[in-house]
Scaffold this motif. Structure first.
Motif, short mmCIF file in Angstrom:
data_model
loop_
_atom_site.label_atom_id
_atom_site.label_comp_id
_atom_site.label_asym_id
_atom_site.label_seq_id
_atom_site.Cartn_x
_atom_site.Cartn_y
_atom_site.Cartn_z
N GLN A 173 -0.57 2.01 -10.51
CA GLN A 173 -0.05 3.67 -10.05
C GLN A 173 -0.29 3.97 -8.81
OE1 GLN A 173 1.48 5.45 -12.35
NE2 GLN A 173 1.35 3.80 -13.75
N LYS A 174 -1.13 3.09 -7.93
CA LYS A 174 -1.54 3.35 -6.82
C LYS A 174 -0.81 2.46 -5.59
CE LYS A 174 -6.11 5.03 -8.08
NZ LYS A 174 -5.78 4.59 -9.62
N GLY A 175 -0.03 1.73 -6.20
CA GLY A 175 0.77 0.68 -5.31
C GLY A 175 0.09 -0.45 -4.75
N PHE A 176 0.56 -0.87 -3.58
CA PHE A 176 0.12 -2.29 -2.75
C PHE A 176 -1.03 -2.14 -1.85
CE2 PHE A 176 4.67 -2.01 -4.28
CZ PHE A 176 4.96 -3.42 -4.73
N PHE A 177 -1.82 -3.07 -1.92
CA PHE A 177 -2.76 -3.03 -1.00
C PHE A 177 -3.02 -4.38 -0.30
CE2 PHE A 177 -3.87 -0.02 -3.99
CZ PHE A 177 -4.58 1.35 -3.42
N PHE A 178 -2.85 -4.27 1.26
CA PHE A 178 -2.80 -5.64 1.83
C PHE A 178 -4.09 -5.74 2.55
CE2 PHE A 178 1.57 -4.44 1.22
CZ PHE A 178 2.09 -5.32 0.96
N PHE A 179 -4.44 -7.06 2.58
CA PHE A 179 -5.45 -7.67 3.45
C PHE A 179 -5.30 -8.76 4.26
CE2 PHE A 179 -6.81 -5.56 -0.55
CZ PHE A 179 -8.12 -4.63 -0.44
N ASP A 180 -6.07 -8.94 5.41
CA ASP A 180 -5.76 -10.31 5.96
C ASP A 180 -6.39 -11.41 5.49
OD1 ASP A 180 -8.44 -10.09 6.77
OD2 ASP A 180 -7.77 -9.16 8.90
N GLN A 181 -6.37 -12.59 6.34
CA GLN A 181 -6.95 -13.64 5.59
C GLN A 181 -8.28 -13.71 5.53
OE1 GLN A 181 -6.57 -17.28 8.16
NE2 GLN A 181 -5.82 -15.96 9.94
N PHE A 182 -9.04 -12.72 6.28
CA PHE A 182 -10.54 -12.68 6.02
C PHE A 182 -11.02 -11.69 5.15
CE2 PHE A 182 -9.11 -13.89 10.59
CZ PHE A 182 -9.83 -15.15 10.42
N GLY A 183 -9.93 -10.99 4.46
CA GLY A 183 -10.28 -9.73 3.45
C GLY A 183 -10.43 -8.35 4.00
N THR A 184 -9.88 -8.36 5.42
CA THR A 184 -10.13 -7.01 6.03
C THR A 184 -9.08 -6.11 5.52
OG1 THR A 184 -11.03 -7.82 8.04
CG2 THR A 184 -10.10 -5.93 8.19
N PHE A 185 -9.36 -5.11 4.96
CA PHE A 185 -8.15 -4.10 4.66
C PHE A 185 -7.23 -3.89 5.84
CE2 PHE A 185 -6.66 0.21 3.73
CZ PHE A 185 -5.72 -0.02 2.72
N GLU A 186 -5.98 -3.78 5.42
CA GLU A 186 -4.82 -3.58 6.37
C GLU A 186 -3.82 -2.12 6.08
OE1 GLU A 186 -2.63 -7.27 7.04
OE2 GLU A 186 -3.86 -7.49 8.80
N ARG A 187 -3.53 -2.23 5.06
CA ARG A 187 -2.54 -1.02 4.63
C ARG A 187 -2.62 -1.12 3.00
NH1 ARG A 187 3.21 -2.05 7.37
NH2 ARG A 187 2.13 -1.27 9.00
N GLN A 188 -2.13 0.35 2.86
CA GLN A 188 -1.61 0.59 1.30
C GLN A 188 -0.22 1.26 1.53
OE1 GLN A 188 -3.61 3.88 -0.24
NE2 GLN A 188 -2.43 3.69 -2.47
#
Length: 257
Positions: A173-188
Motif C-alpha cells: 500500500q505504501k510503495g517502494f522504499f530504496f536504500f543504498d548498499q550500506f542500508g541508508t534510506f534514499e527514496r520512497q
C-alpha cells in the motif's frame, strides 16, 4: 521512449498471436527467477528449479524447517528463508546446500520477516516488528543496522537487491522504499495496490489491478501499462526475453518475446 516501451509492445504482440503457454501440471504458492530465466516456484517446503520452458531441473525439500517463506535466486547462490523456524539455507546452482544452515534465532534475530542476498556477499534482513533493516555477512555476523523511522510502519512483502547493491523493500500500500548498499534510506516511490514487483535495472516492473506496469525509478516516470493476458494474475517476473505470471490458482504461465 522506444527502448523503454519495446518490452511491453512485444508482450502485446505475442498475446495477440497467442504465443503464451501454461507451464507444469503442478500448482505453486509463489515463485521467483534468476538472471538465466530459470524459474524457482515453491509450495510448502518444496522448492523446484525449472528451465524457462518448464523442464524440472532440481528439487530441494526440507520439511523439518517448515514452509518456505521467501526465496531469492542470485547469480551463483540461492537463498531460502523459513520464517517460522528462523532458518536460512544457501544453495548452489544444483540446489545443493552451501555451508551450514543459518539459524536467525541463535544470532538474536528473533522477528525477521524477509531475507535476501546482496551482490557483495551480504545477507539483507528486515525486521517488521522493530522496523529495522539489517546487513550481515554470510555467517549472519552483524555489519550494519538501519531503523526505518517512517511516519507510518511498513509491512513489505518483498525484499530485493540489484547488482549495484541497491536495496528495495515493497509495501503493497505504501510503495517502494530504496536504500543504498550500506542500508541508508534514499527514496520512497509511493504507489498503492501493488500485488507483485521486480527491480530490473532502472525499471520497476509491477502488477496492480491485473495490469502490468513499467516505471523508471530514476526518472520517476511511468513508461507503459498493459492489461495482463492472465485474467487472475498474482505474481509477475521478467527474466531475459521471458515474462512469467503466476495466477491465483497457483498455475504458472509464460510468454517469450
Amino acid at each position: 521512449m522506444i527502448q523503454r516501451t519495446a518490452f511491453f509492445i512485444l508482450i502485446a504482440l505475442h498475446v495477440v498471436i497467442g504465443q503464451s503457454q501454461t507451464l507444469f501440471n503442478a500448482t505453486y504458492d509463489h515463485f521467483t527467477s534468476d538472471i538465466q530465466a530459470n524459474l524457482y516456484p515453491w509450495s510448502g517446503s518444496s522448492l523446484t528449479k525449472c528451465s524457462p520452458a518448464g523442464e524440472v531441473l532440481r528439487v530441494f525439500d526440507k520439511p523439518a524447517f517448515g514452509n518456505i517463506s521467501y526465496v531469492d535466486a542470485g547469480v551463483v547462490k540461492t537463498l531460502v528463508f523459513y520464517r517460522e523456524s528462523g532458518k536460512i539455507v544457501l544453495l548452489d546452482n544444483t540446489l545443493s546446500p552451501i555451508g551450514n544452515v543459518l539459524d536467525l534465532f541463535k544470532h538474536d534475530f528473533s522477528s525477521i520477516t524477509l531475507a535476501a542476498l546482496s551482490g557483495n556477499n551480504r545477507i539483507i534482513l528486515f525486521d517488521e516488528t522493530n522496523q529495522d533493516l539489517y546487513i550481515s555477512d554470510l555467517n549472519l555476523t552483524f555489519v550494519s543496522k538501519t531503523h526505518c523511522n517512517f511516519p507510518e510502519e511498513i509491512a513489505p512483502f518483498s525484499l530485493q537487491c540489484e547488482p549495484d547493491h541497491c536495496i528495495m523493500l515493497v509495501d503493497p500500500q505504501k510503495g517502494f522504499f530504496f536504500f543504498d548498499q550500506f542500508g541508508t534510506f534514499e527514496r520512497q516511490i509511493p504507489i498503492s495496490g501493488i500485488q507483485s514487483a521486480q527491480l530490473s535495472g532502472d525499471n520497476l516492473i509491477y502488477l496492480k489491478d491485473n495490469t502490468l506496469y513499467q516505471y523508471n525509478r530514476k526518472r520517476l516516470e511511468l513508461t507503459q501499462a498493459i492489461p495482463s493476458w492472465v485474467p487472475n494474475s498474482k505474481e509477475i517476473r521478467k527474466a531475459g526475453s521471458w515474462l512469467f505470471i503466476l495466477d491465483k490458482d497457483g498455475i504458472l504461465h509464460s510468454i517469450q518475446e
